[in-house]
Design a protein around this motif. Sequence first.
Motif, mmCIF file in Angstrom:
data_model
loop_
_atom_site.group_PDB
_atom_site.id
_atom_site.type_symbol
_atom_site.label_atom_id
_atom_site.label_comp_id
_atom_site.label_asym_id
_atom_site.label_seq_id
_atom_site.Cartn_x
_atom_site.Cartn_y
_atom_site.Cartn_z
ATOM 1 N N TRP A 2 7.078 -4.860 -0.983
ATOM 2 C CA TRP A 2 5.771 -4.212 -1.107
ATOM 3 C C TRP A 2 5.353 -3.990 -2.557
ATOM 4 N N HIS A 38 1.653 11.990 -5.103
ATOM 5 C CA HIS A 38 1.932 11.506 -3.744
ATOM 6 C C HIS A 38 3.354 10.972 -3.565
ATOM 7 N N ASP A 39 3.928 10.368 -4.591
ATOM 8 C CA ASP A 39 5.258 9.756 -4.438
ATOM 9 C C ASP A 39 6.335 10.490 -5.218
ATOM 10 N N LYS A 97 9.875 10.612 -4.018
ATOM 11 C CA LYS A 97 10.627 9.373 -3.746
ATOM 12 C C LYS A 97 12.029 9.369 -4.361
ATOM 13 N N ASN A 116 6.833 11.478 2.483
ATOM 14 C CA ASN A 116 5.521 12.115 2.690
ATOM 15 C C ASN A 116 5.656 13.636 2.745
ATOM 16 N N HIS A 160 -0.083 10.582 3.503
ATOM 17 C CA HIS A 160 -0.674 9.462 2.754
ATOM 18 C C HIS A 160 -0.181 8.102 3.234
ATOM 19 N N ASP A 161 1.002 8.093 3.814
ATOM 20 C CA ASP A 161 1.628 6.824 4.190
ATOM 21 C C ASP A 161 1.585 6.587 5.699
ATOM 22 N N LYS A 184 -5.360 6.286 0.400
ATOM 23 C CA LYS A 184 -4.656 5.093 0.881
ATOM 24 C C LYS A 184 -5.077 3.850 0.093
ATOM 25 N N ASP A 186 -3.513 3.995 -3.344
ATOM 26 C CA ASP A 186 -2.076 3.755 -3.187
ATOM 27 C C ASP A 186 -1.819 2.247 -3.022
ATOM 28 N N HIS A 225 0.080 -1.532 -5.248
ATOM 29 C CA HIS A 225 1.196 -2.278 -4.654
ATOM 30 C C HIS A 225 1.141 -3.737 -5.115
ATOM 31 N N ARG A 265 -3.082 -4.161 5.270
ATOM 32 C CA ARG A 265 -3.233 -2.701 5.358
ATOM 33 C C ARG A 265 -4.539 -2.241 4.712
#
Length: 458
Positions: A246, A281-282, A285, A303, A334-335, A364, A367, A371, A380
Amino acid sequence: MTMPQPTMALPSRVVWILDRLEAAGFSAYVVGGCVRDSLLGVTPGDWDICTSASPEQTRQVFSDFRQILTGMKHGTVAVLCDGKTYEITTYRQDGAYADHRHPGTVQFVQGVEGDLARRDFTVNAMAYHPAAGLVDCFGGQQDLAARCIRCVGDPTVRFSEDALRVLRAVRFASQLDFTIDDATARAAASLRDSVQNVSPERIFTEIDRLLAGPAAGRVLAEYGEILAGAIPEIAPCIGCTQPGRWHCYDVWRHTAGAVDAVRKTLSPESARIVRWAMLLHDMAKPLCRTVGPDGAAHFPGHNQRGAQLADKILRSLRAPTALRLEVCSLVAVHDGPLPQEDPEILRLLARHGETWLERLCAVKQADLAAHARKPAVQAREQEVERFEKRMHTLARTGCYTLQGLKVGGGDVLAAGIRPGPEVGQALHTLLEDVMDGTLPNDRDRLLQELKLLADHTR
Ligand code: ATP
Ligand code: MG
């Protein structure tokens, strides 16, 4: 390099203030941000004035005007003219800084040059007078032309005096779309932890302004190490690798790319919320990272953990509550998947409203834009686009609230249902059927249905 002597257009009221100070025997200049902005061709937000007059003398010169005296101990008298505030500050130098933030003492000095030396960056350390011209002792004009943020004097000394300057450097780089001079950036990075001495509200404001700047994405990507002094959770994101299926960036580069990709068509309020959501948002991670049997990294639960972390960070920065709640609600999902069928879209509209869903789509989209350009990512993106289009159409034409229903409480009673909780229940039953698409939102059909419901409850 010698730079041309520029002329600047000053508002007539500002010229009048300078003249009045001069007529009383003092020197006076416009100074700081207004000079920088004028030279950049941007209309300044406010005009700050510096002068050889002491605060008491300034008060005398403008005794026929309303004044705000809260800044007196720093040498500032704010004068109110035509509904605007003009800050007039005595030339000063700052004494020793005890706490990386506040000068212990303030000394008034004779000339404007001494005053310029205390200012943070060369581009902010210029003064101007219509007759005397530009006073630029530190190469500010040259740095403006080179689009460069550089400390006045030794950056290590200047950042040690006042840690807020570390954040101002990155904020101005974003706001003006400038780079930061190498020595200045290195000193900011090595002193980043002193930012913890700055009040949380000030840190929030600086990052908020950074995020709103036209070069926010580039500045975040380039100066993440510095910003980790303000938000320590950034540090583990830098270099945190992601699966190539991704992604083409580590978590931090991806974050910067996502902030950069926030669409420009949002309302100012939504844009601010979405920018903060993208920044955060991440961030969980690194905490959620596991490596699967295939050797690829996965981030299960990032998330929800992300929403918790966003909440913690925004609370610690004393962010406005409404902003914090909105940002966390977006980070938490968000995911997640988006439905494509009308009944589910209508239920989302009923639960969250059009504005929140538009923000979610913007999250989204930003985000995904950060990618790798792979077919699965593009698929998506199309899903988000389809959802958003349909969602806006249904927000306009669909029925998803009791107010939108073509019958009301009076009709329920007229149909013979007893006053009490049954009235609301009947309306909700109708609304569910309308959202499911099994019943049209048509008054006659709804009245018929009410009759049936009344017969059942009797
Ligand atoms: P803007 O208003 O767009 O943020 P500005 O340059 O006017 O930009 P202010 O915070 O209003 O910024 O400050 C006015 C001036 O005061 C600056 O241009 C700078 O010369 C000086 N200054 C402000 N904060 C500091 C600081 N922490 N250290 C040194 N000088 C500062
Ligand atoms: Mg200003």
